[in-house]
Design an enzyme around this catalytic site. Sequence first.
Site, PDB file in Angstrom:
ATOM      1  CG  HIS A  97      -0.197   0.219   2.510  1.00 34.52           C
ATOM      2  ND1 HIS A  97       0.885   0.883   2.994  1.00 34.52           N
ATOM      3  CD2 HIS A  97       0.093  -1.104   3.447  1.00 34.52           C
ATOM      4  CE1 HIS A  97       0.982   0.740   4.251  1.00 34.52           C
ATOM      5  NE2 HIS A  97       0.823  -0.535   4.400  1.00 34.52           N
TER       6      HIS A  97
ATOM      7  CB  CYS B  84       1.108  -3.740   5.647  1.00 35.39           C
ATOM      8  SG  CYS B  84      -0.256  -4.993   5.670  1.00 35.39           S
TER       9      CYS B  84
END
Length: 315
Positions: free
Chosen positions: A183, A199
């Site tokens: 992301h 992440c």
Amino acid sequence: MFSKVTTAGLALLLAMLAPREAASAPQEGEDIIGETGYYVTRYEDTIPQLARRFDLGFVELMAANPGVDPWLPGAGRQLLLPLRRILPDVPRKGIVINLAELRLYYFRRDGSVVTHPVGIGRDYWQTPEIRSTISLKRKDPTWTPPASIRAERPNLPAQIGPGPDNPLGDYAMNINYGAYVIHGTNKPLGVGRRVSHGCIRLYPEDIEALFAEVPTGTPVHIIDHEIKLGWSGGALYLEAHPGQKQADAIEAGETPDYHVDIPGLMIRLLEIPGASDLQLDWTLIEATLQERRGVPVRISLAPVGGDVMPLPPLD
């Protein structure tokens, strides 16, 4: 290990350097992409600003320039920009993320490759080494804090919608493994560092470009290769990166302590077809492993005066 360049040469290099890396298409038998660059600092420069300008991560730019103050590098200082790199030694298809390198590679179907720095999981929240695929793409995503993060920050709202407070940024691509996501970010200083809960975060401009061309179903392969070997022009190159502890030391402003595993490297070299026929500069190899500046160093066909010896034969 790195040659000096003249002021005129530096000016020419700077004029040729684009602000961000473009896609490269390595030729058959070539494992290296990009070109090493240099930059002469201005008084107002900082390492985080320059890292983003040249699509580099904080740790990789600091590792390439040991001893530089990240916030006050000073005017007139020559920095090495590690824009040349050995491609990971794994199937070159889809997205490959090398944790040790803090870098993502996207291998397009036309044979070209783009690469961007990433932020990954910190200690105790390490990003896992996996093989998976992109399962979902979301523009302007809503972030639902998982239980693990809520345990650390119980005052978080149940959800955070699109906007400047969203840690996912404007684009998110879910990996078909747990709750891991590739992301954007609302904290660009975390790119090129080990700061997340697992992440993978990119600069906003990088995730926007990647999101536009990566389809769902794209393979994702996450590896952790501190040492890379590759060919270019018939010569063998070595590239060494800091590991987790060394990257933590760099971020803390400390001098990393690197373990030099010559026997382990020799075993790897013996597995490379053609490497046993080369003359290798072992002094340069040891220095490269000790310094770990994250740039490809030619270790075959050593210059006169180097500690040159062939690899030992297989038993």
